[in-house]
Design a protein around this motif. Structure first.
Motif, PDB file in Angstrom:
ATOM      1  N   UNK A 120       0.856  -1.181   0.000  1.00 52.62           N
ATOM      2  CA  UNK A 120       0.000   0.000   0.000  1.00 52.62           C
ATOM      3  C   UNK A 120       0.893   1.231   0.000  1.00 52.62           C
ATOM      4  N   UNK A 121       0.395   2.334  -0.532  1.00 48.61           N
ATOM      5  CA  UNK A 121       1.174   3.570  -0.577  1.00 48.61           C
ATOM      6  C   UNK A 121       0.963   4.432   0.645  1.00 48.61           C
ATOM      7  N   UNK A 122      -0.261   4.436   1.183  1.00 50.92           N
ATOM      8  CA  UNK A 122      -0.575   5.288   2.330  1.00 50.92           C
ATOM      9  C   UNK A 122      -1.486   4.512   3.281  1.00 50.92           C
ATOM     10  N   UNK A 123      -1.194   4.608   4.574  1.00 49.61           N
ATOM     11  CA  UNK A 123      -2.086   4.097   5.615  1.00 49.61           C
ATOM     12  C   UNK A 123      -2.557   5.325   6.384  1.00 49.61           C
ATOM     13  N   UNK A 124      -3.852   5.517   6.461  1.00 52.62           N
ATOM     14  CA  UNK A 124      -4.390   6.671   7.167  1.00 52.62           C
ATOM     15  C   UNK A 124      -5.386   6.252   8.221  1.00 52.62           C
ATOM     16  N   UNK A 125      -5.584   7.129   9.202  1.00 50.79           N
ATOM     17  CA  UNK A 125      -6.604   6.881  10.201  1.00 50.79           C
ATOM     18  C   UNK A 125      -7.032   8.180  10.861  1.00 50.79           C
ATOM     19  N   UNK A 126      -8.153   8.128  11.539  1.00 52.97           N
ATOM     20  CA  UNK A 126      -8.740   9.293  12.198  1.00 52.97           C
ATOM     21  C   UNK A 126      -8.302   9.365  13.661  1.00 52.97           C
ATOM     22  N   UNK A 127      -7.038   9.141  13.890  1.00 54.51           N
ATOM     23  CA  UNK A 127      -6.479   9.168  15.238  1.00 54.51           C
ATOM     24  C   UNK A 127      -5.067   9.730  15.152  1.00 54.51           C
ATOM     25  N   UNK A 128      -4.432   9.853  16.284  1.00 57.30           N
ATOM     26  CA  UNK A 128      -3.129  10.517  16.344  1.00 57.30           C
ATOM     27  C   UNK A 128      -2.020   9.759  15.626  1.00 57.30           C
ATOM     28  N   UNK A 129      -2.072   8.445  15.587  1.00 61.72           N
ATOM     29  CA  UNK A 129      -1.018   7.689  14.932  1.00 61.72           C
ATOM     30  C   UNK A 129      -1.323   6.206  14.910  1.00 61.72           C
ATOM     31  N   UNK A 130      -0.521   5.466  14.150  1.00 52.91           N
ATOM     32  CA  UNK A 130      -0.670   4.017  14.094  1.00 52.91           C
ATOM     33  C   UNK A 130      -0.342   3.374  15.437  1.00 52.91           C
ATOM     34  N   UNK A 131       0.697   3.923  16.091  1.00 48.78           N
ATOM     35  CA  UNK A 131       1.151   3.435  17.383  1.00 48.78           C
ATOM     36  C   UNK A 131       1.391   4.634  18.290  1.00 48.78           C
ATOM     37  N   UNK A 132       1.518   4.394  19.584  1.00 47.71           N
ATOM     38  CA  UNK A 132       1.718   5.463  20.570  1.00 47.71           C
ATOM     39  C   UNK A 132       3.180   5.576  20.977  1.00 47.71           C
ATOM     40  N   UNK A 133       3.533   6.738  21.503  1.00 46.60           N
ATOM     41  CA  UNK A 133       4.850   6.958  22.091  1.00 46.60           C
ATOM     42  C   UNK A 133       5.994   6.714  21.130  1.00 46.60           C
ATOM     43  N   UNK A 134       7.031   6.055  21.624  1.00 45.97           N
ATOM     44  CA  UNK A 134       8.237   5.798  20.827  1.00 45.97           C
ATOM     45  C   UNK A 134       7.956   4.877  19.645  1.00 45.97           C
ATOM     46  N   UNK A 135       6.856   4.129  19.694  1.00 46.12           N
ATOM     47  CA  UNK A 135       6.512   3.244  18.579  1.00 46.12           C
ATOM     48  C   UNK A 135       5.909   4.010  17.396  1.00 46.12           C
ATOM     49  N   UNK A 136       5.451   5.246  17.634  1.00 44.89           N
ATOM     50  CA  UNK A 136       4.841   6.045  16.555  1.00 44.89           C
ATOM     51  C   UNK A 136       5.807   6.238  15.387  1.00 44.89           C
ATOM     52  N   UNK A 137       6.994   6.809  15.588  1.00 44.54           N
ATOM     53  CA  UNK A 137       7.892   6.994  14.447  1.00 44.54           C
ATOM     54  C   UNK A 137       8.384   5.674  13.853  1.00 44.54           C
ATOM     55  N   UNK A 138       8.537   4.646  14.686  1.00 44.87           N
ATOM     56  CA  UNK A 138       8.963   3.339  14.163  1.00 44.87           C
ATOM     57  C   UNK A 138       7.923   2.781  13.207  1.00 44.87           C
TER      58      UNK A 138
END
Length: 144
Positions: A120-138
């Motif tokens: 997939x080219x883009x994963x989007x959602x209606x929330x702050x991120x895919x993961x929280x905290x330090x896992x967000x940028x990973x």
């Protein structure tokens, strides 16, 4: 059909949100890290990437655990798609509130990896991120 996913921001709303933020979060807001935005994370991102076939998965009923592979139908996903996962977070909590920032369901690592493997080219959602905290940028930087 094109779907506009923008969230309109007013100067008043930005001032309200930023009044209670620490310096780090104010810095993120100054770089457009608010409302509808893309976490491109060290990658070149052009707007032509946003015009593509999309698939929406409704996971708004999941509030107390990660959104897993079993919660979506990956047979509907094609290489190059924009996959949007509706968590319902934006409907449950005011945007940028503490609850909005902390009480959203995360997308499981297995689902993130499955979507990346599906190219997939883009994963989007209606929330702050895919993961929280330090896992967000990973999660944002995960590659095939």
């Amino acid at each position: 059909m094109k779907i506009d996913l923008t969230y309109t921001l007013t100067k008043e709303k930005i001032a309200e949100w930023s009044s209670g933020l620490n310096d780090k979060d104010k810095g993120l807001m100054s770089f457009g890290h608010m409302g509808t935005h893309f976490d491109a994370m060290n990658k070149k991102f052009t707007l032509d990437l946003t015009e593509r076939r999309g698939v929406i998965f409704d996971a708004a009923n999941i509030t107390d655990r990660d959104i897993e592979v079993a919660d979506v139908d990956l047979t509907k996903v094609r290489a190059g798609d924009f996959v949007l996962i509706r968590t319902g977070t934006i409907e449950r909590y005011e945007y940028a509130s503490a609850d909005y920032s902390e009480k959203f369901p995360q997308v499981s690592w297995e689902l993130i990896k499955a979507l990346v493997a599906a190219k997939v080219k883009i994963i989007g959602l209606d929330a702050r991120g895919l993961r929280k905290g330090a896992e967000h940028p990973k999660a944002d930087q995960l590659r095939r």
